[in-house]
Design an enzyme around this catalytic site. Structure first.
Site, PDB file in Angstrom:
ATOM      1  N   HIS A   5       0.838  -1.214   0.000  1.00 48.76           N
ATOM      2  CA  HIS A   5       0.000   0.000   0.000  1.00 48.76           C
ATOM      3  C   HIS A   5       0.862   1.249   0.000  1.00 48.76           C
ATOM      4  O   HIS A   5       1.933   1.287   0.590  1.00 48.76           O
ATOM      5  CB  HIS A   5      -0.952   0.024   1.200  1.00 48.76           C
ATOM      6  CG  HIS A   5      -0.276  -0.218   2.516  1.00 48.76           C
ATOM      7  ND1 HIS A   5       0.083  -1.477   2.934  1.00 48.76           N
ATOM      8  CD2 HIS A   5       0.108   0.629   3.492  1.00 48.76           C
ATOM      9  CE1 HIS A   5       0.665  -1.394   4.106  1.00 48.76           C
ATOM     10  NE2 HIS A   5       0.708  -0.126   4.474  1.00 48.76           N
ATOM     11  N   HIS A  19       0.899   5.202   1.108  1.00 48.51           N
ATOM     12  CA  HIS A  19       0.291   6.210   1.980  1.00 48.51           C
ATOM     13  C   HIS A  19       0.336   7.562   1.258  1.00 48.51           C
ATOM     14  O   HIS A  19       1.383   7.932   0.706  1.00 48.51           O
ATOM     15  CB  HIS A  19       1.101   6.376   3.264  1.00 48.51           C
ATOM     16  CG  HIS A  19       1.180   5.165   4.134  1.00 48.51           C
ATOM     17  ND1 HIS A  19       0.426   5.026   5.278  1.00 48.51           N
ATOM     18  CD2 HIS A  19       1.936   4.047   4.059  1.00 48.51           C
ATOM     19  CE1 HIS A  19       0.725   3.878   5.865  1.00 48.51           C
ATOM     20  NE2 HIS A  19       1.643   3.258   5.146  1.00 48.51           N
TER      21      HIS A  19
END
Ligand code: AMP
Length: 146
Positions: A109, A111
Site C-alpha cells: 500500500h 500512503h
C-alpha cells in the site's frame, strides 16, 4: 511467519485482503478494476489515504508492473483531490517494505498524507473519528468523480 509477524508468503487473512473481499467496512475514496483507495483509520494527518492494488503483493518486491502503474495513477488522482480539498500543495507519498521498515499490514500500500515530513504524526497509533473519516472520504471521492 518470520520475525516481527512478517509472513514469508502472502496471507489471505490480512486486513486489506478482507477489505477487498468485502468482509470488513472501510471509507472508500476511489476504486477501479486494479486498485482501491480508502481512508487510513489511524491517520498521521487529517486526510491520510491508502492506495492498494487488487493483487496479492506483500511489498514492492511482489508488485506486478501493471498494478504498479495502476496504483500510481490512482495515487495521482487521490493526491490531486487532497490538494483541492485540503487547500495545500504538500502531500507525502510513503510506502514501507518489511516489518524492519515499520510495515504493519502485509498487503502492498501507498500512503498519501497531507502533511510535511517535519510535522508528520505517529504511525498507526491514534484512531480517527469514523464520522469524520466518512465525511473526508465523501469529499475526496466527489472531487475525483468530477
Ligand atoms: P504500514 O505500517 O505501512 O503497513 O501501514 C498500515 C496502515 O494501515 C497504518 O497507517 C494503519 O493506520 C492502517 N490501517 C490498519 N488497519 C486499518 C483499517 N482497518 N482501515 C484503514 N486503515 C487501516
Amino acid at each position: 511467519m518470520s520475525q516481527n509477524n512478517q509472513p514469508s508468503r502472502y496471507d489471505d487473512s490480512n486486513i486489506f485482503a478482507k477489505m477487498l473481499n468485502g468482509d470488513i467496512p472501510y471509507h472508500k475514496v476511489y476504486e477501479d478494476d486494479k486498485t482501491l483507495a480508502f481512508m487510513d483509520i489511524m491517520p498521521q494527518a487529517k486526510g491520510h489515504v491508502l492506495v492498494i492494488p487488487k493483487q496479492k503483493a506483500i511489498d514492492l518486491a511482489d508488485l506486478e508492473p501493471e498494478y504498479a502503474a495502476a496504483v500510481l495513477m490512482t495515487a495521482k488522482k487521490v493526491m490531486q483531490a487532497q490538494r483541492q480539498v485540503f487547500e495545500r500543495e504538500g502531500i507525502i507519498q510513503m510506502q514501507l517494505n518489511g516489518s524492519q521498515a515499520g510495515q504493519t499490514v502485509f498487503h502492498y500500500h501507498v500512503h498519501l498524507i497531507p502533511s510535511s515530513i517535519h510535522e508528520l504524526g505517529r504511525h498507526a497509533v491514534t484512531q480517527a473519528d469514523q464520522g469524520e473519516l466518512a465525511d473526508l472520504a465523501q469529499q475526496l471521492a466527489a472531487v475525483i468523480a468530477g
